[in-house]
Design a protein around this motif. Structure first.
Motif, PDB file in Angstrom:
ATOM      1  N   GLU A 138      30.072  50.370  96.532  1.00 53.37           N
ATOM      2  CA  GLU A 138      30.120  48.913  96.381  1.00 53.37           C
ATOM      3  C   GLU A 138      30.893  48.533  95.123  1.00 53.37           C
ATOM      4  N   ASP A 139      31.789  47.562  95.263  1.00 58.60           N
ATOM      5  CA  ASP A 139      32.605  47.106  94.139  1.00 58.60           C
ATOM      6  C   ASP A 139      32.188  45.739  93.602  1.00 58.60           C
ATOM      7  N   ASN A 140      31.034  45.248  94.008  1.00 56.44           N
ATOM      8  CA  ASN A 140      30.544  43.969  93.480  1.00 56.44           C
ATOM      9  C   ASN A 140      29.896  44.172  92.111  1.00 56.44           C
TER      10      ASN A 140
ATOM     11  N   PHE B  31      35.526  41.157 104.641  1.00 55.92           N
ATOM     12  CA  PHE B  31      34.925  41.196 105.974  1.00 55.92           C
ATOM     13  C   PHE B  31      33.846  42.283 105.987  1.00 55.92           C
ATOM     14  N   LEU B  32      33.261  42.539 107.143  1.00 53.78           N
ATOM     15  CA  LEU B  32      32.254  43.584 107.270  1.00 53.78           C
ATOM     16  C   LEU B  32      32.838  44.939 106.886  1.00 53.78           C
ATOM     17  N   HIS B  33      32.020  45.787 106.297  1.00 54.91           N
ATOM     18  CA  HIS B  33      32.384  47.147 105.876  1.00 54.91           C
ATOM     19  C   HIS B  33      33.431  47.139 104.764  1.00 54.91           C
ATOM     20  N   ASN B  34      33.486  46.056 104.023  1.00 54.14           N
ATOM     21  CA  ASN B  34      34.371  45.949 102.870  1.00 54.14           C
ATOM     22  C   ASN B  34      33.541  46.191 101.610  1.00 54.14           C
ATOM     23  N   SER B  35      34.100  46.873 100.614  1.00 51.02           N
ATOM     24  CA  SER B  35      33.345  47.233  99.410  1.00 51.02           C
ATOM     25  C   SER B  35      32.937  46.026  98.571  1.00 51.02           C
ATOM     26  N   ARG B  36      33.516  44.837  98.858  1.00 48.58           N
ATOM     27  CA  ARG B  36      33.143  43.624  98.127  1.00 48.58           C
ATOM     28  C   ARG B  36      32.363  42.646  99.009  1.00 48.58           C
TER      29      ARG B  36
ATOM     30  N   SER C 107      24.240  47.330  94.728  1.00 51.45           N
ATOM     31  CA  SER C 107      23.569  48.589  95.052  1.00 51.45           C
ATOM     32  C   SER C 107      23.245  49.404  93.808  1.00 51.45           C
ATOM     33  N   ALA C 108      22.020  49.883  93.764  1.00 53.03           N
ATOM     34  CA  ALA C 108      21.598  50.747  92.662  1.00 53.03           C
ATOM     35  C   ALA C 108      21.827  52.213  92.994  1.00 53.03           C
TER      36      ALA C 108
ATOM     37  N   MET D   5      25.716  51.367 100.390  1.00 54.97           N
ATOM     38  CA  MET D   5      25.900  49.919 100.271  1.00 54.97           C
ATOM     39  C   MET D   5      25.504  49.211 101.562  1.00 54.97           C
ATOM     40  N   HIS D   6      24.919  48.046 101.427  1.00 54.69           N
ATOM     41  CA  HIS D   6      24.707  47.171 102.576  1.00 54.69           C
ATOM     42  C   HIS D   6      26.009  46.407 102.804  1.00 54.69           C
ATOM     43  N   GLY D   7      26.947  47.052 103.467  1.00 52.24           N
ATOM     44  CA  GLY D   7      28.263  46.462 103.674  1.00 52.24           C
ATOM     45  C   GLY D   7      28.424  45.771 105.009  1.00 52.24           C
ATOM     46  N   CYS D   8      27.324  45.657 105.770  1.00 44.46           N
ATOM     47  CA  CYS D   8      27.409  45.010 107.083  1.00 44.46           C
ATOM     48  C   CYS D   8      26.380  43.898 107.252  1.00 44.46           C
ATOM     49  N   GLY D   9      25.564  43.671 106.234  1.00 47.56           N
ATOM     50  CA  GLY D   9      24.627  42.554 106.277  1.00 47.56           C
ATOM     51  C   GLY D   9      23.294  42.832 106.925  1.00 47.56           C
ATOM     52  N   HIS D  10      22.960  44.112 107.106  1.00 47.73           N
ATOM     53  CA  HIS D  10      21.664  44.404 107.720  1.00 47.73           C
ATOM     54  C   HIS D  10      20.502  44.000 106.820  1.00 47.73           C
TER      55      HIS D  10
END
Length: 424
Positions: free
Chosen positions: A96-98, A371-376, A104-105, A110-115
């Motif tokens: 994750e790049d946020n 978009f989905l599966h993006n690191s940001r 993400s710890a 990463m939750h990169g899809c919004g689950h």
């Protein structure tokens, strides 16, 4: 807390909006603690803790390894009906790049899809349904592990999900960055494609690159295969049908050995289709074409075709009903009832093979082009009350306390439409 910038109506939305901060806090906590499929120990525990606080009637664990199922009974059970609502819980193996506080710890997860958002929305629906119980029947809330490539839905079914909870219909929702907040998309047929994995093993004869005429070069064979495979869609699939074949990885030889012709090559890719007939034809042509092309060069090729996820296909009556529920929440102009299908895949398809139901998309907008599966990527907390209200309204309107039955009316209308189409 994010301010809600869209219009929605109904008692469920108004009620859930009051505890928006709490479900957003849950969502962000889940985002900070991502877990892969069948490893959702923390997530499952947080869901159970939240469901107990909501006052649901029953909590069942260990279905599909880390899956959780909650049962909420309405004020009446005279209808005998049971509706299932599903949310996926797992994260992705990506960095994750946020830089926000709830990033993400866990490195590489990463939750990169919004689950995380899907889970929080269903918890929000559980709280509302348990507090109000304005329905006649039983709501079954399914918190599913392992959607991202682990077929968690299938594993839950194999664990007896629908034998233990024989729902009449089942619904699921996925956030969609390509749609604005306050919008919902659906159609009455395919929503997501079948996802198949193909592995092509090419066997040739290795040797010295300076004496290539003494070899059977699997690299050359692979190059011809990659080109020839694309003719399957253009020349064997009807233009009105849909299929995608992508070769996404090729492995042959050693990058440090510039003059060594390898003896073998492996190609890996994916096939996406909506129709079982097209899927079977693509598999047949892949086997035939790869064998013939390789043989022409004096090599051999074997194809392994693995059917991973089937197509996600909504049933007409349930899609019509879900569209009506969404329209009551956000208005007709904010509901796309002929949503263009995606060539992506979704394991909710396994549930739709067993039960009638519908898969919806809820707009969340795109932040920073992610978009989905993006690191940001990050789930938009603004839509949590709407998603929770949509889940809850499917239960209330699908199993109303009043005599009117929208689900039955939707089925009758869908039946009439089908009869009319057949007559013409």
């Amino acid at each position: 807390m994010t301010t809600v910038r869209y219009q929605a109506s109904g008692r469920a939305f108004a009620h859930i909006a009051r505890f928006h901060p709490e479900i957003a806090a849950l969502r962000r906590d889940l985002h900070a603690h991502p877990e892969l499929g069948f490893e959702e120990v923390y997530t499952s525990a947080r869901v159970q803790e939240s469901l107990k606080a909501c006052g649901v009637d029953e909590i069942h664990t260990g279905i599909g390894k880390t899956g959780v199922v909650a049962v909420i009974r309405g004020r009446s059970s005279a209808s005998g009906r049971m509706i299932g609502l599903r949310a996926d819980m797992d994260a992705l193996p990506m960095h994750e790049d946020n830089d926000f506080a709830w990033r993400s710890a866990k490195g590489g997860l990463m939750h990169g899809c919004g689950h995380d958002g899907h889970t929080a929305m269903l918890v929000g629906a559980a709280r509302y349904l348990a507090e109000t119980r304005n329905f006649d029947g039983t709501a079954v809330l399914i918190f599913q592990p392992g959607e991202e490539g682990f077929a968690g839905a299938r594993v839950m079914i194999e664990d007896g999900l629908f034998e233990r909870f024989p729902v009449d219909s089942v619904f699921a929702m996925h956030n969609w960055p390509g749609m604005a907040p306050g919008t919902v998309g659906i159609n009455s047929g395919p929503m997501m494609a079948a996802a198949d994995r193909i592995t092509i093993e090419v066997a040739g004869k290795g040797g010295h690159g300076a004496h290539a005429y003494l070899t059977v070069d699997p690299v050359v064979v692979s190059a011809h295969l990659i080109t020839a495979i694309q003719t399957i869609v253009s020349r064997n699939v009807r233009p009105i049908d849909t299929a995608v074949i992508s070769i996404c990885a090729v492995q042959a030889g050693d990058l440090g050995a510039m003059s060594v012709v390898p003896g073998r090559a492996t190609l890996v890719g994916t096939v996406r289709t909506f129709s079982a007939k097209v899927q079977a034809e693509v598999e047949k042509r892949l086997v035939e074409l790869c064998s013939a092309v390789a043989s022409g060069f004096g090599a051999s090729a074997t194809v392994k075709f693995e059917r991973i996820y089937p197509a996600t296909i909504n049933s007409a009556a349930e899609a019509l009903f879900a569209g009506d529920v969404a329209q009551a929440l956000v208005g007709a102009r904010n509901v796309e009832r002929n949503m263009e299908p995606s060539m992506g895949a979704e394991d909710f398809s396994f549930m739709l093979q067993k039960k009638p139901g519908a898969y919806l998309r809820i707009g969340q907008g795109v932040k920073d082009g992610a978009f989905l599966h993006n690191s940001r990527y990050d789930f938009n907390d603004e839509i949590l009350p709407l998603g929770a209200a949509m889940h809850a309204s499917l239960v209330e309107q699908g199993m109303p306390l009043a005599a009117e039955r929208p689900m039955e009316n939707a089925k009758a209308q869908a039946s009439k439409l089908h009869a009319s189409s057949a007559a013409h």
